[in-house]
Enzyme design. Structure first.
Site, mmCIF file in Angstrom:
data_model
loop_
_atom_site.group_PDB
_atom_site.id
_atom_site.type_symbol
_atom_site.label_atom_id
_atom_site.label_comp_id
_atom_site.label_asym_id
_atom_site.label_seq_id
_atom_site.Cartn_x
_atom_site.Cartn_y
_atom_site.Cartn_z
ATOM 1 N N TYR A 17 -6.237 -2.764 1.808
ATOM 2 C CA TYR A 17 -5.686 -3.751 2.640
ATOM 3 C C TYR A 17 -6.461 -4.084 3.889
ATOM 4 O O TYR A 17 -6.444 -3.532 4.821
ATOM 5 C CB TYR A 17 -4.263 -3.544 2.872
ATOM 6 C CG TYR A 17 -3.377 -4.392 3.458
ATOM 7 C CD1 TYR A 17 -3.804 -5.790 4.002
ATOM 8 C CD2 TYR A 17 -2.129 -4.218 3.769
ATOM 9 C CE1 TYR A 17 -2.939 -6.783 4.525
ATOM 10 C CE2 TYR A 17 -1.327 -5.099 4.754
ATOM 11 C CZ TYR A 17 -1.696 -6.426 5.018
ATOM 12 O OH TYR A 17 -0.897 -7.145 5.561
ATOM 13 N N LYS A 24 -6.787 -6.431 -0.946
ATOM 14 C CA LYS A 24 -6.009 -7.366 -0.687
ATOM 15 C C LYS A 24 -6.702 -7.886 0.697
ATOM 16 O O LYS A 24 -6.529 -7.317 1.822
ATOM 17 C CB LYS A 24 -4.558 -7.005 -0.036
ATOM 18 C CG LYS A 24 -3.847 -7.880 0.450
ATOM 19 C CD LYS A 24 -2.402 -7.245 0.849
ATOM 20 C CE LYS A 24 -1.626 -8.392 1.626
ATOM 21 N NZ LYS A 24 -0.251 -7.981 1.993
#
Length: 294
Positions: free
Chosen positions: A134, A162
Site C-alpha cells: 500500500y 495499491k
C-alpha cells in the site's frame, strides 16, 4: 497472474452510539456489498479505522468479514502496525482466518531506509500470504517509488501494489518497470486507472455506492469509455473525498444517506461540521440522481 481483479471495498467498521464495535452491522454491511456485486473486501484497513481498534476487536473484525464472505468473494486484510513483529502477527492471523491476501503499508511510525523497507516486506512474505503493498506517501513517510517497487517485486509473495500517490503517471511507470498487479488506490482516479491497465481498485466511497462503482470500473476495464464516463462523471465529486483527511467521515455519512447507517467514527476522528455535511450531502445527491439515458 492476476490475483485481485475488480473492485475490492475497503470496508468500514461500524460502531454503536457508545463507540463499541457493531459486529452484527459489520456482517450485514459485508453481506450487502457482496450482494451488490463487488469483487472483494478489505478488512482492517485505514477506512476500517484499524488504528482505533483494540487487539481483540481487530481480530474479531477480520474474522467477521471473512466469516460473512464465506468464500463468495476474497477478503484481503490490512496489516499496518508500529513494528515488524506486530505486522507479521496480523499477517499470520489473516492466513489462519482464511484471508486471500494482505494489504501492507510500509513501516508507519518513522521514515525507514530503503533496506529497512525491503527487510520489512521480506518478513511479511515469510507469513506465506500474497502481499498487496500500500503506497500512501501523503499520510506516511515512505514513498514506494517504481524503482523501489522493482526491487521489492523480487520478494516471494510480493505480487501487487495499491497506488495511492494520486499521480496517474505512477501507474504507467509501475506497469512498465515491474510485473506487479496495479490496483487503483484513490477513488477519483478509478476510471483513468482502469483505462490504462490497472486490474483492480481498492475503493473507499464504494462502501456507499457499490453497484454503480463496480459497473463503472468494469465498463472502463472493457474500454467502454463513454458508458463508464456516464457514471463516473456523477460519482466523481463524492469520490474526491477519498483523497482527503475526512475520508472515513465522508464514507460513513454517505452510508447514512444511502439508508445503511454504520454509526459514528471513533475518536480522535470527531463528527463532521454542518458545512462539511452539506457538501457531502450535495455530492452524494449528485451521484445518485444522475440522469438515465433512454
Amino acid at each position: 497472474m492476476i490475483r485481485f481483479p475488480g473492485v475490492f471495498v475497503a470496508i468500514v467498521t461500524p460502531f454503536t452510539p457508545e463507540l463499541e464495535v457493531d459486529y452484527k452491522r459489520l456482517s450485514e454491511h459485508a453481506d450487502w456489498l457482496i450482494d451488490q456485486g463487488v469483487d472483494g473486501l478489505v478488512a482492517a484497513g485505514s477506512v476500517g479505522e484499524y488504528a482505533s481498534l483494540l487487539t481483540e476487536e481487530r481480530k474479531k473484525v477480520v474474522e467477521t468479514v471473512i466469516g460473512t464472505a464465506k468464500g463468495r468473494v476474497p477478503v484481503v486484510v490490512g496489516t499496518a502496525a508500529p513494528s515488524t513483529g506486530q505486522a507479521v502477527g496480523w499477517a499470520r492471523h489473516a492466513k489462519q482466518a482464511g484471508a486471500a491476501g494482505i494489504m501492507a503499508l510500509p513501516p508507519i511510525n518513522y521514515k525507514p531506509t530503503e533496506n529497512e523497507v525491503i527487510k520489512y516486506y521480506e518478513a511479511l512474505s515469510d507469513a506465506g500470504m500474497p502481499i498487496i503493498a500500500y503506497n500512501n506517501p501523503h499520510d506516511y513517510k515512505t514513498d514506494l517509488t517504481p524503482p523501489l517497487l522493482k526491487k521489492l517485486s523480487s520478494i516471494p509473495n510480493f505480487v501487487a501494489v495499491k497506488e495511492f500517490s494520486g499521480d496517474l503517471r505512477r501507474m504507467h511507470d509501475i506497469m512498465r518497470e515491474t510485473d506487479l498487479e496495479v490496483l487503483v488506490g484513490v477513488d477519483d482516479l478509478a476510471m483513468e486507472g482502469a483505462l490504462i491497465g490497472a486490474t483492480g481498485w481498492i475503493a473507499g466511497l464504494t462502501n456507499a455506492l457499490p453497484k454503480e462503482s463496480a459497473d463503472m470500473f468494469r465498463l472502463a476495464r472493457a474500454g467502454r469509455l463513454a458508458e463508464a464516463k456516464s457514471i463516473y462523471t456523477y460519482l466523481l465529486p463524492l469520490f474526491h473525498y477519498d483523497a482527503g483527511p475526512r475520508l472515513v467521515h465522508a464514507i460513513k455519512y454517505s452510508l447514512e444517506l444511502a439508508g445503511h447507517p454504520v454509526g459514528p467514527t471513533r475518536p480522535p476522528r470527531l463528527p463532521l461540521e454542518e458545512e462539511e455535511l452539506k457538501a457531502i450531502r450535495e455530492a452524494y445527491d449528485y451521484a445518485v440522481h444522475r440522469p438515465v439515458k433512454a
